[in-house]
Design a protein around this motif. Structure first.
Motif, PDB file in Angstrom:
ATOM      1  N   LEU A 103      46.606   5.842  34.054  1.00  0.00           N
ATOM      2  CA  LEU A 103      45.574   4.835  34.335  1.00  0.00           C
ATOM      3  C   LEU A 103      44.748   5.242  35.556  1.00  0.00           C
ATOM      4  N   LEU A 106      42.490   8.186  34.702  1.00  0.00           N
ATOM      5  CA  LEU A 106      41.339   7.800  33.881  1.00  0.00           C
ATOM      6  C   LEU A 106      40.293   7.081  34.730  1.00  0.00           C
ATOM      7  N   HIS A 109      38.572   9.570  37.009  1.00  0.00           N
ATOM      8  CA  HIS A 109      37.690  10.395  36.190  1.00  0.00           C
ATOM      9  C   HIS A 109      36.399   9.640  35.875  1.00  0.00           C
ATOM     10  N   SER A 183      25.101  13.620  26.860  1.00  0.00           N
ATOM     11  CA  SER A 183      26.201  14.442  27.367  1.00  0.00           C
ATOM     12  C   SER A 183      27.481  13.640  27.584  1.00  0.00           C
ATOM     13  N   PHE A 184      27.347  12.436  28.128  1.00  0.00           N
ATOM     14  CA  PHE A 184      28.560  11.731  28.568  1.00  0.00           C
ATOM     15  C   PHE A 184      28.736  10.311  28.002  1.00  0.00           C
ATOM     16  N   LYS A 186      29.219   8.759  25.005  1.00  0.00           N
ATOM     17  CA  LYS A 186      30.340   8.464  24.117  1.00  0.00           C
ATOM     18  C   LYS A 186      31.672   8.745  24.814  1.00  0.00           C
ATOM     19  N   TYR A 187      31.691   9.832  25.549  1.00  0.00           N
ATOM     20  CA  TYR A 187      32.899  10.238  26.273  1.00  0.00           C
ATOM     21  C   TYR A 187      33.317   9.149  27.270  1.00  0.00           C
ATOM     22  N   VAL A 190      34.807   6.103  25.548  1.00  0.00           N
ATOM     23  CA  VAL A 190      36.214   6.315  25.154  1.00  0.00           C
ATOM     24  C   VAL A 190      37.126   6.118  26.367  1.00  0.00           C
ATOM     25  N   ILE A 191      36.749   6.690  27.504  1.00  0.00           N
ATOM     26  CA  ILE A 191      37.578   6.567  28.712  1.00  0.00           C
ATOM     27  C   ILE A 191      37.660   5.100  29.142  1.00  0.00           C
ATOM     28  N   ASN A 194      39.927   3.201  26.921  1.00  0.00           N
ATOM     29  CA  ASN A 194      41.338   3.486  27.195  1.00  0.00           C
ATOM     30  C   ASN A 194      41.815   2.791  28.477  1.00  0.00           C
ATOM     31  N   GLU A 197      42.280  -0.790  27.553  1.00  0.00           N
ATOM     32  CA  GLU A 197      43.467  -0.944  26.702  1.00  0.00           C
ATOM     33  C   GLU A 197      44.746  -0.910  27.544  1.00  0.00           C
ATOM     34  N   LEU A 198      44.773  -0.006  28.513  1.00  0.00           N
ATOM     35  CA  LEU A 198      45.977   0.085  29.356  1.00  0.00           C
ATOM     36  C   LEU A 198      46.145  -1.171  30.217  1.00  0.00           C
TER      37      LEU A 198
END
Lengths: 201, 159
Positions: A103, A106, A109, A183-184, A186-187, A190-191, A194, A197-198
């Motif tokens: 966690l 992420l 990041h 570039s970023f 969609k990425y 997703v992060i 997540n 979700e955590l």
């Protein structure tokens, strides 16, 4: 079904590197987005220094004080950007993926990439209008062979410069945002997903 | 030599890394890229590993942190919240598979973070250990695990 047993049997026979050795390890490189940003920053710093040298040459060579002033501003911006890039490089440098739990990693990041994207956009807002003016004056004066005072004395030139600001600045900022999203976008989604979700119960 | 020790560890745990990579990618090239990235990150972090945890736990941490922070192609199998109906293509493709593949297919239909939690659970990790690696509370891990098991059971019955 004994899921634990099935899971234990899965993938145990798979070997990707049969002849893994120290040479193979030394040739490995990271494709992590943060690592790529670090590489891009280093390239940007290199280009930034080159551009500063070019600005300094223009300031030295050009005789019009107005153009010199604009390029001094651009030079100042560029030096500030290079300093910011060095600062950011230090922030990105801590990319040991074992130093935190998932966690925290992420979140770190996500924040680093967001910071990078915001810096890019802020740069665009501050840099492009000055850059457009500099290019316009340099091109106009050297093309016509007239002084800045003469070149800018005509109302039509001011109107054209205004149109350049109005059209090119938002267009460049839009382009920066669009490229960042491609570039970023969609990425990052997703992060973020997540992370949520955590955190969710 | 620490490097030889590292290579031995990687060799003997390739299956673990491969299993985790397989949960997040269907593409063979991407799997290889993910595997290489894990190796790179593990090799880079290896000097800081002091043996305070099991080597497999450390590898789990490196693998999951690497995979989930990496740019990946989107998964074809999309988690269906209602789970009332599975796409026909998924059912057909899993119909003639063995239990391992069915389990893989089912886990890959879970949310990304849920896949990590169930993988650790199936590998025998306690809730406390899972919660430390995930960065969530043990209570939250238990709640999630209960829900994941229910979802997995439904999915496996349908496959």
């Amino acid at each position: 079904m004994d899921l634990e047993q099935i899971w234990k049997n899965a993938g145990t026979d798979k070997t990707i590197y049969k002849d893994i050795n120290v040479t193979v390890l030394s040739r490995l490189h990271s494709n992590n987005p943060i690592k790529k940003m670090e590489q891009n920053l280093r390239i940007n710093i290199g280009w930034g220094i080159a551009v500063c040298i070019i600005y300094a040459i223009i300031i030295y060579k050009v005789n019009f004080w107005q153009i010199q002033l604009i390029f001094c501003l651009l030079l100042g911006f560029s030096v500030a950007l290079i300093a910011a890039a060095f600062k950011m490089l230090r922030k990105l440098a801590d990319s040991d993926l074992t130093s935190d739990n998932l966690l925290a990693k992420l979140q770190g990041h996500y924040e680093k990439i967001q910071l990078w994207l915001k810096t890019q956009q802020k740069t665009a807002v501050a840099f492009y209008p000055v850059s457009i003016t500099g290019g316009f004056l340099l091109g106009g004066c050297s093309g016509s062979g007239k002084s800045v005072e003469y070149f800018m004395s005509k109302p039509a030139v001011w109107i054209i410069l205004g149109i350049c600001w109005i059209v090119l600045t938002p267009a460049c900022i839009w382009l920066v945002r669009k490229m960042n999203y491609i570039s970023f976008g969609k990425y990052l989604e997703v992060i973020k997903n997540n992370i949520n979700e955590l955190k969710a119960q | 030599m620490r490097s030889n020790e590292f290579l031995e560890i990687i060799k003997s745990n390739q299956g673990l890394i491969y299993k985790l990579v397989g949960l997040y990618s269907d593409d063979e090239e991407e799997k290889k890229d993910l595997y290489q990235e894990i190796m790179f990150q593990a090799w880079k972090s290896w000097p800081s590993f002091k043996g305070n945890s099991k080597i497999t736990t450390w590898l789990y941490k490196v693998s999951l942190n690497t995979i989930l922070t990496q740019k990946r192609k989107s998964n074809i199998l999309v988690y269906d919240k209602s789970m009332e109906s599975l796409p026909a293509t998924v059912i057909n493709s899993a119909a003639h598979r063995d239990d391992v593949e069915k389990l893989y297919t089912a886990i890959k239909m879970l949310k990304e973070t849920d896949r990590a939690i169930i993988a650790m659970h199936l590998d025998g990790y306690e809730n406390e250990e899972i919660s430390v690696l995930m960065g969530i509370s043990a209570n939250n891990t238990a709640v999630k695990l209960h829900r994941i098991k229910q979802q997995l059971s439904i999915l496996l019955n349908k496959l």
